[in-house]
Design a protein around this motif. Structure first.
Motif, PDB file in Angstrom:
ATOM      1  N   TYR A 218     100.644  23.589  15.015  1.00 34.82           N
ATOM      2  CA  TYR A 218     101.575  22.547  14.584  1.00 34.82           C
ATOM      3  C   TYR A 218     102.869  22.593  15.399  1.00 34.82           C
ATOM      4  O   TYR A 218     103.434  21.548  15.756  1.00 34.82           O
TER       5      TYR A 218
ATOM      6  N   ARG B  76     104.176  19.070  16.883  1.00 36.62           N
ATOM      7  CA  ARG B  76     105.304  18.375  16.258  1.00 36.62           C
ATOM      8  C   ARG B  76     106.438  18.216  17.279  1.00 36.62           C
ATOM      9  O   ARG B  76     106.870  19.197  17.908  1.00 36.62           O
ATOM     10  N   VAL B  77     106.905  16.995  17.422  1.00 37.62           N
ATOM     11  CA  VAL B  77     107.930  16.702  18.423  1.00 37.62           C
ATOM     12  C   VAL B  77     109.240  16.322  17.740  1.00 37.62           C
ATOM     13  O   VAL B  77     109.267  15.513  16.805  1.00 37.62           O
ATOM     14  N   GLN B  78     110.312  16.937  18.207  1.00 39.20           N
ATOM     15  CA  GLN B  78     111.670  16.568  17.811  1.00 39.20           C
ATOM     16  C   GLN B  78     112.549  16.573  19.066  1.00 39.20           C
ATOM     17  O   GLN B  78     112.387  17.444  19.930  1.00 39.20           O
ATOM     18  N   PHE B  79     113.453  15.623  19.158  1.00 37.29           N
ATOM     19  CA  PHE B  79     114.330  15.508  20.327  1.00 37.29           C
ATOM     20  C   PHE B  79     113.512  15.421  21.620  1.00 37.29           C
ATOM     21  O   PHE B  79     113.868  15.991  22.653  1.00 37.29           O
ATOM     22  N   ASP B  80     112.332  14.760  21.477  1.00 36.11           N
ATOM     23  CA  ASP B  80     111.448  14.495  22.624  1.00 36.11           C
ATOM     24  C   ASP B  80     110.764  15.729  23.199  1.00 36.11           C
ATOM     25  O   ASP B  80     110.220  15.681  24.313  1.00 36.11           O
TER      26      ASP B  80
ATOM     27  N   PRO C 278     108.245  19.409  21.977  1.00 34.85           N
ATOM     28  CA  PRO C 278     107.555  20.119  20.890  1.00 34.85           C
ATOM     29  C   PRO C 278     108.498  21.139  20.262  1.00 34.85           C
ATOM     30  O   PRO C 278     109.247  21.823  20.980  1.00 34.85           O
ATOM     31  N   ILE C 279     108.463  21.250  18.945  1.00 40.41           N
ATOM     32  CA  ILE C 279     109.374  22.186  18.294  1.00 40.41           C
ATOM     33  C   ILE C 279     109.038  23.635  18.643  1.00 40.41           C
ATOM     34  O   ILE C 279     109.864  24.532  18.487  1.00 40.41           O
TER      35      ILE C 279
ATOM     36  N   HIS D  91     106.115  23.871   8.676  1.00 37.94           N
ATOM     37  CA  HIS D  91     105.490  22.555   8.545  1.00 37.94           C
ATOM     38  C   HIS D  91     106.459  21.532   7.948  1.00 37.94           C
ATOM     39  O   HIS D  91     106.144  20.341   7.885  1.00 37.94           O
ATOM     40  N   GLY D  92     107.591  21.995   7.469  1.00 36.14           N
ATOM     41  CA  GLY D  92     108.573  21.085   6.902  1.00 36.14           C
ATOM     42  C   GLY D  92     108.161  20.615   5.518  1.00 36.14           C
ATOM     43  O   GLY D  92     107.403  21.283   4.810  1.00 36.14           O
TER      44      GLY D  92
END
Length: 379
Positions: A263, A267-271, A273-274, A338-339
């Motif tokens: 995961y 999972r992508v944040q700020f363009d 993968p975290i 996983h949030g």
């Protein structure tokens, strides 16, 4: 002491992994839970497990077993936990079967081991009477009467207690609750007069029961081992069960770790993968280290059973304490990484966390086993 599976054990693990993925996926547990299935397992899957010989793994060839060892059985439990497969294997083989194997008379073994191996009888062990595990705090009494015994008292948190055909009951024939001496193990028909079983529901949706014994008469031949000297036998049975339980916990922890790392890559944040965030990489590394240390502890403990090592009690408590800590760490991190969705029933991670919390408590939590380890070492 072998710290790895050999080629045959690896092959068994691969077979078990494929079997549970196909025949007992997490969706099967959800269905059992949502329908409130009275059995709590799939009989057709259990029959296939029997046909594969998994109920025979630890038992002697003389009784129809395979004598493949507890390490092999541990491989099966590890793979079963990846899909949270609900089966009677733990109660029947790890608990009841181990009690007969270690303490049963020749007549008891001849009568019951072939039936366990053939899937014709389900067993379990009834030991705990309080919320926290304490195998010495036995108050259920067994009074001598007419050449046999009469049992009175209650047991709680009995694994597969509502579906078992036979109960291995830990009773007190002398002394007071808390005494190590005076314990005796009895084989009791689950449908005997005076046995009342009540199904309980825990967060992991598995079979568990409270059982009341009211003037339950059993013959002298129902005694497993020696009268009043069952404490050592009970410890041996529990240690084998604890170690197999840690094998199960290890498989679940490994699944959660692998799923979480996957995961982090998706999972992508700020363009990006975290998983590219260094703080999450550090936390993943900590999980990996804990998981590998736990694997070593479990394999050492399984090997100790097969080698009949005098270090078995120490390694059992070491493994249960270490794996309990590890699965708490990984299950917490899996949900957090996983949030918000990690807290939902939709995601399998939450189901693994619930099973983890129950497994951590069964047959002694981390604190119980750290204390026991220290006591065994003379501190």
């Amino acid at each position: 002491m072998g710290m790895l599976f050999d080629s045959e054990q690896e092959m068994l693990a691969e077979t078990a992994r494929g079997f549970f993925a196909e025949h007992a996926p997490v969706a099967a547990l959800r269905k059992l839970r949502d329908s409130q299935d009275p059995l709590g397992y799939q009989p057709e899957v259990w029959r296939q497990m029997v046909d594969l010989g998994w109920t025979a793994i630890v038992f002697p060839e003389a009784h129809g077993g395979l004598e493949f060892g507890y390490k092999g059985l541990g491989a099966v439990f590890e793979q079963a936990s990846r899909t949270l497969a609900a089966t009677p294997l733990f109660g029947t083989v790890a608990l009841g079967g181990s009690a007969l194997l270690l303490g049963g008379s020749d007549a008891q073994k001849e009568a019951w081991l072939p039936r366990i191996i053939g899937g014709e009888a389900l067993f379990t062990l009834a030991v705990d009477e309080k919320p926290r595990h304490d195998p010495k705090a036995i108050a259920l009494s067994a009074q001598a009467s007419d050449g046999g015994y009469v049992l009175n008292g209650e047991k709680h948190y009995v694994v597969d207690g509502t579906i078992a055909d036979q109960l291995v009951v830990v009773a007190r024939t002398s002394g007071q609750p808390g005494d190590a001496d005076g314990l005796t193990l009895f084989l009791v028909d689950a449908k005997a007069a005076g046995v009342e079983r009540l199904r309980r529901t825990l967060v992991d949706s598995r079979n568990i029961a409270s059982i009341r014994f009211s003037n339950v008469a059993v013959p002298a031949s129902a005694v497993i081992g020696a009268v009043g000297q069952g404490g050592a036998l009970l410890d041996s049975v529990l240690d084998r069960a604890r170690i197999l339980l840690t094998a199960e916990m290890l498989g679940s922890a490994a699944w959660m770790f692998e799923t979480t790392v996957a995961y982090l890559k998706e999972r992508v944040q700020f363009d990006v993968p975290i998983g590219s965030f260094q703080a999450l990489q550090h936390r993943a590394a900590q999980m990996y280290i804990a998981l590998e240390m736990s694997r070593s502890a479990v394999l050492a403990a399984l090997t100790a059973i097969d080698e009949n090592s005098p270090q078995l009690p120490l390694l059992a408590s070491l493994a249960k304490a270490k794996v309990s800590d590890t699965i708490e760490l990984i299950s917490n991190e899996a949900v957090q990484m996983h949030g918000g969705i990690g807290m939902t029933d939709e995601l399998d991670v939450g189901l693994h966390l619930k099973r983890a919390r129950v497994s951590q408590q069964f047959f002694g939590d981390a604190s119980f086993h750290r204390d026991r380890y220290a006591t065994l070492r003379g501190f």
